[in-house]
Write an enzyme that holds these catalytic residues in place. Structure first.
Site, short mmCIF file in Angstrom:
data_model
loop_
_atom_site.label_atom_id
_atom_site.label_comp_id
_atom_site.label_asym_id
_atom_site.label_seq_id
_atom_site.Cartn_x
_atom_site.Cartn_y
_atom_site.Cartn_z
CD GLU A 331 33.54 41.01 40.81
OE1 GLU A 331 33.09 42.14 40.59
OE2 GLU A 331 34.13 40.70 41.86
CB CYS A 332 38.57 37.11 38.74
SG CYS A 332 40.33 36.88 38.36
N GLY A 333 37.95 34.50 39.50
CA GLY A 333 37.91 33.11 39.93
C GLY A 333 36.53 32.51 39.78
CG PHE A 335 35.02 34.28 33.86
CD1 PHE A 335 34.08 33.56 33.14
CD2 PHE A 335 35.98 35.00 33.16
CE1 PHE A 335 34.09 33.55 31.75
CE2 PHE A 335 36.00 34.99 31.77
CZ PHE A 335 35.06 34.27 31.07
CB THR A 432 33.39 40.11 33.77
OG1 THR A 432 34.42 41.00 33.39
CG2 THR A 432 32.93 40.47 35.18
#
Length: 464
Positions: A331-333, A335, A432
């Site tokens: 997730e996010c970081g 990703f 994501t």
């Protein structure tokens, strides 16, 4: 019947010192020998981390957008068991929600939990107007119980006296504390809010500083009396399985200075489904340990980009494991870390190169808010057609969207990668920008544990 003393701390907007006061109140209660359950309204990770530090226990997020009301009440009741008090920090303004009606607001959560509200008023360059604001908040929703006011950023004794009289005479709400304008505190801020506790040089000193402010300027006796006025008719069916299954798989969770954003409920959901959690450090570990699945959450890879780039043995180990079929959810970081590179100002840092994605960190947020995703493409973790609710907050953006394979999610709400889609998949990897909460999206934990269990079985068969 659950009559645990509790209160909700809210304000007229964000950035009014609410988190620092919440930290101080929790620490002050705890100093008196009380076991305090800490909660954060909304999807925030950083504030929750600090509230956890003050309570000495995990802080749990309660989010009416991400979770059904029954799930929120059940989670709250489960986590206040054996506690002496509960402190819930709101987010944004008291009535701020996703629309003009304030849907999913802090006020709505307070009513759901039958908890009295303490309203924090920023007194900067204002006097009598604050009385009108307190009255307006009280009358806006007569069903909401606003039981006390704390004045923050008071400039002088006279300033405090004028505001106190204005608030109490106009609204009838007692002022239970007045905090002067303080010099820059022990808890610094940066582009995404408070500095994460994992990066603070002295968390204990910061919490103590907040506690001392509360003990000096807030009437804790009045605060406690307000907390015990909470409604005692809070009911929910407690049907969550309490006993954990025997370990069937090992899921690695990358937790270090770069990756810190994990909801406690997410990790607990994995454990309840039979996963053993193994903490991993992408900055210092030289290789992945023997695991059956990997979860890389959000954080600040940009502040540790140089150190992440230096640890190429770990990157190589991760790439090899992915090629061998290791299930990975990022997730996010996380990703960003799975991408090829991250550009921060004028420097470009190589990442793990698991995915053909390049990122650049911008000075302004590229996305911030709730998301609604529809699963459009087959992937390791979610069935197609599912609708998922999440949250995104990132300053980075993908610079080579044309090189990406087909996205897994269509954005019904939010920005994602390109304003329309989110979720990059490769082999058993899904990465994501959206953060999911296990209480709102239980299929997330089920998908990750199922994949980890299957990978573990396949690996064992290969060893025979």
């Amino acid at each position: 019947m659950y009559g645990v003393p509790r209160l909700v701390l809210s304000a007229l907007r964000g950035g009014t010192g609410k988190t620092t006061l919440a930290i101080g109140i929790i620490a002050a209660f705890r100093k008196r020998g009380w076991r305090v359950a800490a909660f954060k309204k909304g999807p925030d990770f950083i504030d929750a981390g600090w509230l956890s530090a003050a309570a000495g226990l995990p802080c749990y997020n309660l989010d009416p957008f991400l979770m059904e009301e029954e799930v929120i009440v059940r989670s709250f009741i489960e986590h206040i068991a054996y506690m002496d008090a509960a402190v819930i920090e709101g987010n944004r303004g008291l009535y701020d929600g996703v629309d003009e009606a304030g849907t999913y607001s802090t006020a709505a959560l307070a009513k759901l939990l039958k908890a009295p509200v303490i309203l924090i008023l920023d007194c900067t360059k204002a006097t009598g107007t604050l009385g009108a604001l307190a009255l307006g908040c009280k009358n806006y929703d007569p069903d909401l119980k606003i039981s006390g006011v704390i004045l923050n950023n008071v400039s002088s004794a006279r300033h405090e006296s004028v505001i106190r009289k204005a608030v109490e005479q106009a609204s009838g709400i007692p002022v239970i504390g007045a905090v002067p304008r303080l010099r820059r505190g022990e808890i610094p801020e940066r582009h995404m809010g408070l500095t994460p506790r994992e990066e603070h040089p002295d968390v204990a000193a910061a919490v103590s500083a907040a506690r001392e402010v509360v003990e000096k300027y807030i009437d804790l006796y009045a605060l406690w009396n307000i907390s015990i006025s909470a409604g005692r008719d809070l009911n929910a069916k407690i049907n969550r399985q309490q006993t954990e299954r025997g370990f069937e798989s090992v899921i690695g969770v990358v937790q270090d200075k770069a990756f810190q954003f994990y909801y406690p409920d997410n990790l607990e959901a994995l454990q309840r489904l039979g996963a053993k959690i193994l903490r991993i450090n992408a900055l210092n570990d030289r290789a992945l340990p023997l695991i059956d699945g990997l979860y890389i959450g959000g954080g600040f890879p940009e502040t540790q980009a140089g150190e992440l780039a230096k640890n190429q043995p770990f990157c190589n180990s991760l790439k090899a494991a992915v090629e061998n079929g290791l299930p990975v959810y990022a997730e996010c970081g996380g990703f960003i870390y799975l991408g090829r590179s991250l550009r921060v100002e004028d420097k470009t840092y190589p990442m793990s190169s698991v995915l053909p994605v390049d990122f650049v960190l911008e000075k302004k947020p590229q996305a911030h808010g709730y998301t609604i995703l529809e699963v459009e493409k087959e992937n390791p973790f979610f069935g197609t057609g599912r609708i998922l609710k999440g949250h995104e907050f990132h300053y980075s953006r993908v610079v080579n969207t044309e090189d990406l394979p087909g996205m897994v999610f269509t954005m019904r709400r939010g920005v994602g990668i390109d304003g329309k889609t989110d979720g990059v998949t490769y082999k058993n990897v899904l990465a994501t920008y959206t953060h999911l909460h296990a209480l709102g999206s239980p299929e997330w934990a089920e998908g990750l544990v199922t994949q980890a269990r299957e990978y573990a079985g396949r690996r064992k068969r290969e060893m025979l």
